[in-house]
Design a protein around this motif. Structure first.
Motif, PDB file in Angstrom:
ATOM      1  N   VAL A 158       0.772  -1.162  -0.073  1.00 40.69           N
ATOM      2  CA  VAL A 158       0.049   0.057   0.080  1.00 40.69           C
ATOM      3  C   VAL A 158       1.054   1.412   0.003  1.00 40.69           C
ATOM      4  N   GLU A 159       1.694   1.159   0.915  1.00 39.81           N
ATOM      5  CA  GLU A 159       2.631   2.428   0.909  1.00 39.81           C
ATOM      6  C   GLU A 159       3.604   2.704  -0.363  1.00 39.81           C
ATOM      7  N   HIS A 160       4.033   1.572  -0.977  1.00 38.75           N
ATOM      8  CA  HIS A 160       4.776   1.790  -2.241  1.00 38.75           C
ATOM      9  C   HIS A 160       3.773   2.057  -3.252  1.00 38.75           C
ATOM     10  N   TRP A 161       2.793   1.762  -3.386  1.00 39.11           N
ATOM     11  CA  TRP A 161       1.533   2.273  -4.351  1.00 39.11           C
ATOM     12  C   TRP A 161       1.379   3.650  -3.953  1.00 39.11           C
ATOM     13  N   ARG A 162       1.036   3.936  -2.788  1.00 42.51           N
ATOM     14  CA  ARG A 162       0.844   5.538  -2.469  1.00 42.51           C
ATOM     15  C   ARG A 162       1.873   6.186  -3.071  1.00 42.51           C
ATOM     16  N   SER A 163       3.343   5.967  -2.642  1.00 41.14           N
ATOM     17  CA  SER A 163       4.274   7.186  -2.857  1.00 41.14           C
ATOM     18  C   SER A 163       4.473   7.102  -4.432  1.00 41.14           C
ATOM     19  N   ALA A 164       4.001   6.168  -5.096  1.00 43.92           N
ATOM     20  CA  ALA A 164       4.205   6.313  -6.791  1.00 43.92           C
ATOM     21  C   ALA A 164       2.901   6.848  -7.349  1.00 43.92           C
ATOM     22  N   PHE A 165       2.071   6.612  -6.670  1.00 42.65           N
ATOM     23  CA  PHE A 165       0.549   7.006  -7.175  1.00 42.65           C
ATOM     24  C   PHE A 165       0.342   8.722  -7.275  1.00 42.65           C
ATOM     25  N   ILE A 166       0.900   9.064  -6.004  1.00 43.92           N
ATOM     26  CA  ILE A 166       0.531  10.614  -5.748  1.00 43.92           C
ATOM     27  C   ILE A 166       1.193  11.424  -6.776  1.00 43.92           C
TER      28      ILE A 166
END
Length: 207
Positions: free
Chosen positions: A110-118
């Protein structure tokens, strides 16, 4: 306390459930517009007559957050004083440890997705603004706000929503986030080495 001892009403309110009308509540996880969830305090159980699903505190967390069992157990430990190891057999404790490890990996995803999706959402906002696409601008802005300012539960819900819409895209952003994380660690390590070298050089000159 054990899972059986966790009061259902405590879980209900911790999840954002509103006041009950008699023994009925509204399903906040789907913006329920009626009192369709029956709450039985004596049996520590609930039932949703719209989706035909119910159970105890654990199932309520899984349903409200749209998460798996390991994540729900971790949530109960953090928010409702669950000691999931109490009264567990060695086999059950081992299984729970495996589940927690799985939850930790899911949290990293979730955190990896969040950091790249922002950054992707910010780029979408600029593109939508330049194109005069107000609907796309609003969608990107809302998602971005959740990821930057929302609670952990909000971020998990957005992750689950995006994964349901486009699982391939979510997987791609997870991998991109991992690459960004590795690169960040590499740069940090290089900076540490450079600072150490500079300090060593300075101490040698002073000597």
């Amino acid at each position: 306390m054990t899972l059986r001892e966790v009061p259902l009403l405590d879980v209900w309110h911790a999840l954002g459930g509103g006041a009950l009308r008699g023994r009925r509540g509204q399903a906040s996880w789907r913006d329920g517009d009626g009192y369709s969830v029956a709450i039985n305090v004596a049996k520590n159980a609930w039932y949703d007559f719209v989706d035909n699903v119910g159970g105890g505190p654990l199932k309520l967390v899984e349903t409200a957050l749209g998460c798996d069992t390991s994540t729900a157990l971790s949530w109960l430990e953090q928010n409702c004083n669950l000691d999931s190891r109490r009264s567990y057999s060695p086999e059950e404790r081992s299984r729970h440890a495996l589940l927690k490890n799985s939850a930790s990996q899911s949290a990293l995803d979730v955190e990896h997705w969040r950091s790249a999706f922002i950054p992707e959402l910010n780029a979408r906002k600029i593109t939508a603004a330049n194109a005069g696409d107000d609907d796309e601008l609003e969608r990107a802005a809302l998602s971005c706000n959740v990821l930057e300012n929302g609670s952990s539960e909000d971020i998990v819900r957005e992750f689950i929503r995006q994964r349901a819409i486009d699982p391939a895209s979510v997987a791609r952003f997870i991998e991109l986030g991992k690459e960004r994380d590795v690169e960040s660690q590499r740069i940090t390590a290089e900076v540490v080495l450079l600072l150490a070298a500079a300090q060593l050089e300075g101490s040698e000159r002073a000597a």
